[in-house]
Design an enzyme around this catalytic site. Structure first.
Site, short mmCIF file in Angstrom:
data_model
loop_
_atom_site.label_atom_id
_atom_site.label_comp_id
_atom_site.label_asym_id
_atom_site.label_seq_id
_atom_site.Cartn_x
_atom_site.Cartn_y
_atom_site.Cartn_z
N LYS A 121 -14.92 78.11 120.70
CA LYS A 121 -14.98 78.47 122.12
C LYS A 121 -16.46 78.66 122.50
O LYS A 121 -17.22 79.26 121.77
CB LYS A 121 -14.26 79.80 122.37
CG LYS A 121 -12.77 79.75 122.04
CD LYS A 121 -11.95 79.36 123.23
CE LYS A 121 -10.47 79.57 122.93
NZ LYS A 121 -9.61 78.97 123.92
N THR A 122 -16.82 78.14 123.66
CA THR A 122 -18.18 78.37 124.17
C THR A 122 -18.04 79.00 125.55
O THR A 122 -16.93 79.17 126.06
CB THR A 122 -18.94 77.04 124.30
OG1 THR A 122 -18.26 76.22 125.27
CG2 THR A 122 -18.99 76.28 122.97
N LYS A 147 -12.70 83.47 117.78
CA LYS A 147 -12.34 82.16 117.24
C LYS A 147 -13.47 81.17 117.41
O LYS A 147 -14.09 81.08 118.47
CB LYS A 147 -11.07 81.63 117.93
CG LYS A 147 -9.79 82.00 117.21
CD LYS A 147 -8.62 81.19 117.73
CE LYS A 147 -7.32 81.62 117.05
NZ LYS A 147 -6.16 80.92 117.58
N ARG A 152 0.65 83.56 127.91
CA ARG A 152 0.00 82.32 128.32
C ARG A 152 0.73 81.69 129.51
O ARG A 152 1.86 82.05 129.82
CB ARG A 152 0.01 81.33 127.15
CG ARG A 152 1.39 80.83 126.80
CD ARG A 152 1.31 79.52 126.07
NE ARG A 152 0.58 79.70 124.83
CZ ARG A 152 0.90 79.10 123.69
NH1 ARG A 152 1.93 78.29 123.65
NH2 ARG A 152 0.21 79.28 122.61
N LYS A 198 -3.06 86.70 119.97
CA LYS A 198 -3.37 86.79 121.41
C LYS A 198 -2.96 88.14 121.94
O LYS A 198 -2.01 88.75 121.46
CB LYS A 198 -2.64 85.69 122.18
CG LYS A 198 -3.02 84.29 121.74
CD LYS A 198 -2.32 83.25 122.59
CE LYS A 198 -2.63 81.85 122.08
NZ LYS A 198 -1.98 81.55 120.80
N HIS A 226 -8.31 72.94 116.35
CA HIS A 226 -7.19 72.25 115.69
C HIS A 226 -7.65 71.44 114.48
O HIS A 226 -6.83 70.94 113.71
CB HIS A 226 -6.53 71.25 116.66
CG HIS A 226 -5.86 71.89 117.84
ND1 HIS A 226 -6.32 71.70 119.12
CD2 HIS A 226 -4.79 72.71 117.92
CE1 HIS A 226 -5.53 72.38 119.96
NE2 HIS A 226 -4.61 73.00 119.26
N THR A 256 -0.72 72.45 125.13
CA THR A 256 -1.12 73.01 126.43
C THR A 256 -2.20 72.17 127.12
O THR A 256 -2.55 72.44 128.25
CB THR A 256 -1.63 74.46 126.27
OG1 THR A 256 -2.49 74.53 125.14
CG2 THR A 256 -0.49 75.42 126.06
N HIS A 285 -8.70 70.35 120.36
CA HIS A 285 -10.09 70.80 120.31
C HIS A 285 -10.45 71.15 118.87
O HIS A 285 -9.61 71.04 117.97
CB HIS A 285 -10.32 71.98 121.27
CG HIS A 285 -9.37 73.13 121.09
ND1 HIS A 285 -9.45 74.01 120.03
CD2 HIS A 285 -8.29 73.53 121.83
CE1 HIS A 285 -8.48 74.91 120.12
NE2 HIS A 285 -7.76 74.64 121.20
N GLN A 338 10.31 79.37 116.24
CA GLN A 338 9.53 78.60 115.29
C GLN A 338 10.28 78.47 113.95
O GLN A 338 10.25 77.43 113.31
CB GLN A 338 8.16 79.24 115.05
CG GLN A 338 7.25 78.36 114.17
CD GLN A 338 5.81 78.83 114.15
OE1 GLN A 338 5.30 79.36 115.13
NE2 GLN A 338 5.15 78.61 113.04
N ASP A 383 -3.06 82.92 110.92
CA ASP A 383 -2.36 83.75 111.92
C ASP A 383 -0.89 83.34 112.06
O ASP A 383 -0.11 84.04 112.71
CB ASP A 383 -3.06 83.67 113.28
CG ASP A 383 -3.12 82.26 113.86
OD1 ASP A 383 -2.93 81.29 113.09
OD2 ASP A 383 -3.36 82.12 115.07
#
Length: 266
Positions: A234-235, A231, A84, A80, A46, A38, A43, A175, A196
């Site tokens: 993330k900031t 998670k 998305r 989620k 990963h 995406t 980041h 998947q 997950d």
């Protein structure tokens, strides 16, 4: 080096299917791990997955990095509560090229070693699939009861977010089809992922058992979460990227230095 021993002492194993240890001792094994395309950079969310592929290769096995070009057009419901945004093919191809360049700094794609890594994109085998062909050949093999029992599906049906579209509900089949395709074309017998992903991965092993009469395995690592359960990575300003264009080396360093004491141990 032994892959399972290496991951165990690092605290990097969450779930593992019976027989995985024996499979890895038996032969050089091919495993894949999926990356969501995406953005044109990975980041730190990963990073644990990349580390798993790196250790897998160091231990003499062959890693496949799968770019979820097709699945990126759908959206994975795991973990989620909202749908998305979907991407067009040109953006996906650009992101794939950029992600491979990043992974190449850590994982060997280019040598002539028998366990050199490969990058694959599930869009390449999904784009030729018709809806009727897919539900005839793949959809009939897995029951709705089986799919409903997965945690990622249950949570959404029990009121998290705005429910779940048919598109996202079928994600685990898509998947699973990836795993089946890689099993048949690249002798890939193991899928790696975050905890997950366990439900999606085991759907793949079930498809391989039913369609190809084969045996495949699953191994997941714990997700790194902050003390508040969200998670890690993330900031307020968004993701902490591995690309210096998006997160400067200074900000990257500051992120780790400023992690709270209770999160540092994780």
């Amino acid at each position: 080096m032994d892959f399972i021993e290496e991951l165990t002492w690092r605290g990097m194993i969450h779930d593992m299917m019976p027989g995985t240890v024996e499979q890895l001792k038996k032969e050089m094994t091919t495993a894949y791990l999926g990356f969501d395309p995406t953005a044109d950079s990975l980041h730190i969310g990963h990073l644990v997955g990349v580390m798993m592929l790196k250790h897998f290769q160091r231990c003499g096995h062959k890693p496949l990095a799968l770019i979820g070009g097709a699945t990126g057009m759908i959206g994975d419901p795991s973990g989620k509560s909202l749908e998305r945004n979907l991407l067009d093919e040109e953006t996906l191809r650009h992101n794939q090229t950029a992600i491979k360049a990043q992974l190449s700094k850590l994982i060997d794609f280019d040598s002539d070693a028998p366990n050199a890594a490969e990058m694959v994109n599930n869009y390449d085998w999904m784009k030729g699939q018709t809806f009727l062909g897919f539900i005839r050949d793949i959809g009939k093999l897995i029951t709705v009861n089986y799919m409903m029992a997965k945690d990622s599906v249950k949570k959404r049906f029990n009121g998290e977010g705005e429910g779940m579209s048919f598109t996202e509900f079928t994600y685990q089949l898509v998947q699973g089809f990836d795993f089946l395709t890689l099993y048949e074309t690249k002798n890939c017998k193991l899928q790696l992922g975050g905890s997950d992903q366990w439900g999606n991965i085991t759907t793949g092993t079930e498809l391989i058992r039913r369609k190809a009469n084969g045996e495949a395995f699953a191994l997941t690592c714990p997700l790194i979460k902050k003390a508040d359960g969200t998670k890690f990575g993330k900031t307020e300003s968004g993701n902490v990227w591995l690309d210096p264009r998006y997160t400067s080396p200074y900000k990257f360093y500051q992120f780790w230095v400023n992690v709270s004491d209770e999160d540092a141990e994780r």
